[in-house]
Design a protein around this motif. Structure first.
Motif: not given
Length: 338
Positions: A188-190, A194-200, A217-223, A252-256
């Motif tokens: 995800t994005v760091d 609110v939308q990113l918080q809901q997704r996480l 539950q490994p999570v990567l937050k990218i700046p 997000t699609n750009y991360l995808g």
């Protein structure tokens, strides 16, 4: 070159300036001006290159017939498609759109709002960046017509339209979990949006529902605003660190898209080595073999709903405003990546 005035058009058409004004403001039939004369005046105005002065129009009508659209990024495929539909819908009501982006910089967002205030736009359509709370609150206090899109601030009572982010990610996770995947990474994005918080939250809750321990539950937050090559490096390191993953979900699609590049670089086969799902579809996912499963956002519906809310505020659309917080559902597109 001097600006062509309304008086210039009247002189060329051989009529009074007031007649030209009535015709160009759509009041020809109301004032019983013949169709022939109205057509002549419109033809003369077009040939002369006449453009009504926006300040004069605003003084006369109280409206600029311009909407201010502020999005996160002009280059993003989601926001580009959103802007295109908004422009098309606004045109149906006789409005033009002033379009710019914040790149999630709240200071830039404030400057853009001030610029639009100077242009006296009639209404605002904004995908707010973190830190823009005071600016949005000020627009509300000043009685400006406003609709937020894609995100909102929970403590500010404003109309908004967005996808059900929580349900969208939960749907993606439910699909993977029902397929038997249990070691699912989340990229995800760091950003404090609110939308990113809901997704996480949806990712963690789906794992919890299937009794997957928090330690798995490994999570990567990218700046945000990282160059694509850096995003790919982040994902490379994440996948190398968690070699036992059997699936990865991009927020997000750009991360995808960067993730697809990373998988190619690492020589990982989809879905044999790693299953892949992305929140928000992209043309790349349809074309990349074997095709990447994705949660498709209803972009056109978001844009149309936002314009409808704004037009009702402006009195350009009949009917009551009704519900002002609209949450739409996405559509899961299953391809062969899972």
């Amino acid at each position: 070159m001097n600006r062509v005035s309304l008086k210039d058009v009247a002189k060329k058409a051989g009529v009074a300036p007031s007649t030209v004004s009535l015709v160009l403001n759509g009041k020809a039939k109301q004032r019983r001006i013949s169709d022939t004369l109205a057509a002549k005046i419109q033809s003369v105005a077009k040939a002369a290159g006449y453009q009504p002065h926006p300040v004069a129009v605003h003084l006369r009508t109280g409206q600029s017939k311009i909407l201010g659209l502020i999005v996160e990024s002009i280059s993003g495929s989601f926001f580009a498609a959103l802007a295109r539909t908004i422009e098309q819908e606004a045109e149906k009501y006789g409005y033009k759109v002033l379009y710019c982006s914040t790149e999630n910089n709240p200071l830039k967002g404030r400057e853009l709002i001030q610029m639009m205030l100077k242009h006296q736009v009639d209404g605002y359509l904004i995908t707010p960046a973190p830190g823009m709370e005071k600016d949005i609150q000020q627009l509300v206090q000043d009685g400006k017509h406003l609709v937020l899109m894609d995100s909102y601030f929970e403590h500010i009572d404003t109309p908004y339209v967005l996808i059900d982010n929580y349900k969208g990610i939960y749907t993606c996770m439910d699909h993977l979990l029902k397929k038997g995947y249990r070691k699912i990474g989340f990229v995800t994005v760091d950003l404090e949006l609110v939308q990113l918080q809901q997704r996480l939250l949806a990712y963690h809750n789906a794992c919890k529902a299937y009794k997957i321990p928090a330690t798995q539950q490994p999570v990567l937050k990218i700046p945000y605003n990282e160059p694509t090559k850096n995003i790919t490096r982040h994902i490379n390191r994440f996948l190398n660190k968690h070699k036992t993953l059997d699936a990865v979900l991009f927020a997000t699609n750009y991360l995808g898209v960067a993730g697809v590049e990373s998988l190619t670089h690492l020589g990982l086969r989809v879905p044999d080595d790693l299953a892949v799902v992305c929140f928000d579809d992209h043309d790349v996912f349809r074309l990349y073999p074997p095709g990447i499963s994705a949660l498709q956002q209803p972009i056109a519906d978001i844009a149309k709903a936002a314009i409808s809310l704004l037009m009702k505020q402006l009195g350009a659309s009949k009917g009551k405003i009704g519900k002002q917080q609209i949450v739409l559902e996405g559509k899961f597109i299953q391809r062969k990546s899972t």
